[in-house]
Design an enzyme around this catalytic site. Structure first.
Site, PDB file in Angstrom:
ATOM      1  N   GLY A  34       0.747  -0.990   0.057  1.00 31.23           N
ATOM      2  CA  GLY A  34       0.210   0.073   0.029  1.00 31.23           C
ATOM      3  C   GLY A  34       0.881   1.190  -0.121  1.00 31.23           C
ATOM      4  O   GLY A  34       2.064   1.071   0.187  1.00 31.23           O
ATOM      5  N   TYR A  35       0.447   2.349  -0.290  1.00 31.12           N
ATOM      6  CA  TYR A  35       0.875   3.581  -0.651  1.00 31.12           C
ATOM      7  C   TYR A  35       0.407   4.559   0.654  1.00 31.12           C
ATOM      8  O   TYR A  35      -0.544   4.776   0.751  1.00 31.12           O
ATOM      9  CB  TYR A  35       0.773   4.255  -1.911  1.00 31.12           C
ATOM     10  CG  TYR A  35       1.547   3.545  -2.879  1.00 31.12           C
ATOM     11  CD1 TYR A  35       2.862   3.691  -2.979  1.00 31.12           C
ATOM     12  CD2 TYR A  35       0.794   2.258  -3.578  1.00 31.12           C
ATOM     13  CE1 TYR A  35       3.570   2.920  -3.985  1.00 31.12           C
ATOM     14  CE2 TYR A  35       1.779   1.609  -4.350  1.00 31.12           C
ATOM     15  CZ  TYR A  35       3.069   1.737  -4.603  1.00 31.12           C
ATOM     16  OH  TYR A  35       3.704   0.950  -5.689  1.00 31.12           O
ATOM     17  N   LEU A  36       1.457   4.914   1.189  1.00 28.33           N
ATOM     18  CA  LEU A  36       1.231   6.021   2.346  1.00 28.33           C
ATOM     19  C   LEU A  36       1.291   7.351   1.869  1.00 28.33           C
ATOM     20  O   LEU A  36       0.664   8.164   2.574  1.00 28.33           O
ATOM     21  CB  LEU A  36       2.442   5.683   3.474  1.00 28.33           C
ATOM     22  CG  LEU A  36       2.573   4.428   4.085  1.00 28.33           C
ATOM     23  CD1 LEU A  36       3.891   4.266   4.930  1.00 28.33           C
ATOM     24  CD2 LEU A  36       1.349   3.895   4.998  1.00 28.33           C
ATOM     25  N   LEU A  89      -3.296   4.599   1.553  1.00 29.10           N
ATOM     26  CA  LEU A  89      -4.479   5.341   0.593  1.00 29.10           C
ATOM     27  C   LEU A  89      -5.107   4.120   0.215  1.00 29.10           C
ATOM     28  O   LEU A  89      -4.575   2.988   0.196  1.00 29.10           O
ATOM     29  CB  LEU A  89      -3.655   5.818  -0.364  1.00 29.10           C
ATOM     30  CG  LEU A  89      -2.704   7.112  -0.253  1.00 29.10           C
ATOM     31  CD1 LEU A  89      -1.940   7.684  -1.235  1.00 29.10           C
ATOM     32  CD2 LEU A  89      -3.532   8.243   0.417  1.00 29.10           C
TER      33      LEU A  89
END
Length: 155
Positions: A34-36, A89
């Site tokens: 996942g992308y922070l 996100l």
């Protein structure tokens, strides 16, 4: 003192035309990531690969380069990664990464996506320099390097 790792990534990305890579693979990993944060060509990603976890920061293409970009990655505790994924996100990525040996001590990384991206398969090859040559196996199709819709952070 150990030699400092260069924090530069040079990779090219391609569509995959068949599952022939599976018979050539020497190993594979299950990945959830996942992308922070993402924006202005930069990303902060958390990834769990089987029983290991990593925090990665990537920058945009370096000035004067076509493909080279900054990449910093550190292994982190899996429990910490699971907590960080809760802050990610929307749109986690689930995939199986297949490793296929290539010439010149290189390797193809074939990502077979699952879940909402089921049916998408992409191949990457990480180079030592921007002009390095390599051969393409039959399962490698159209090059999509630099096309934003094929960046994991945009999927």
């Amino acid at each position: 003192m150990a030699e400092k790792k260069q924090n530069i990534e040079i990779e090219r990305k391609f569509l995959v035309t068949s599952e022939a890579y599976k018979a050539l693979a020497t190993c594979h990993y299950n990945i959830v990531q996942g992308y922070l944060a993402k924006g202005n060509g930069r990303t902060v990603r958390v990834r769990i690969r089987d029983n290991k976890a990593f925090l990665t920061i990537k920058g945009g293409v370096l000035e004067g380069q076509r493909l080279a970009r900054f990449e910093w990655e550190k292994e982190i505790d899996v429990a910490d990664a699971k907590e960080l994924l809760q802050l990610a996100l929307p749109g986690w990525i689930e995939k199986t990464r297949w490793i296929v040996p290539a010439d010149n001590e290189l390797a193809w990384e074939i990502d077979e996506f699952h879940g909402r991206l089921e049916g998408r398969t992409l191949a990457e090859i990480e180079l030592k320099n921007e002009n390095q040559t390599f051969s393409k196996p039959d399962f490698i199709g159209e090059e999509v390097t630099g096309q934003p819709e094929y960046y994991n952070a945009n999927m």
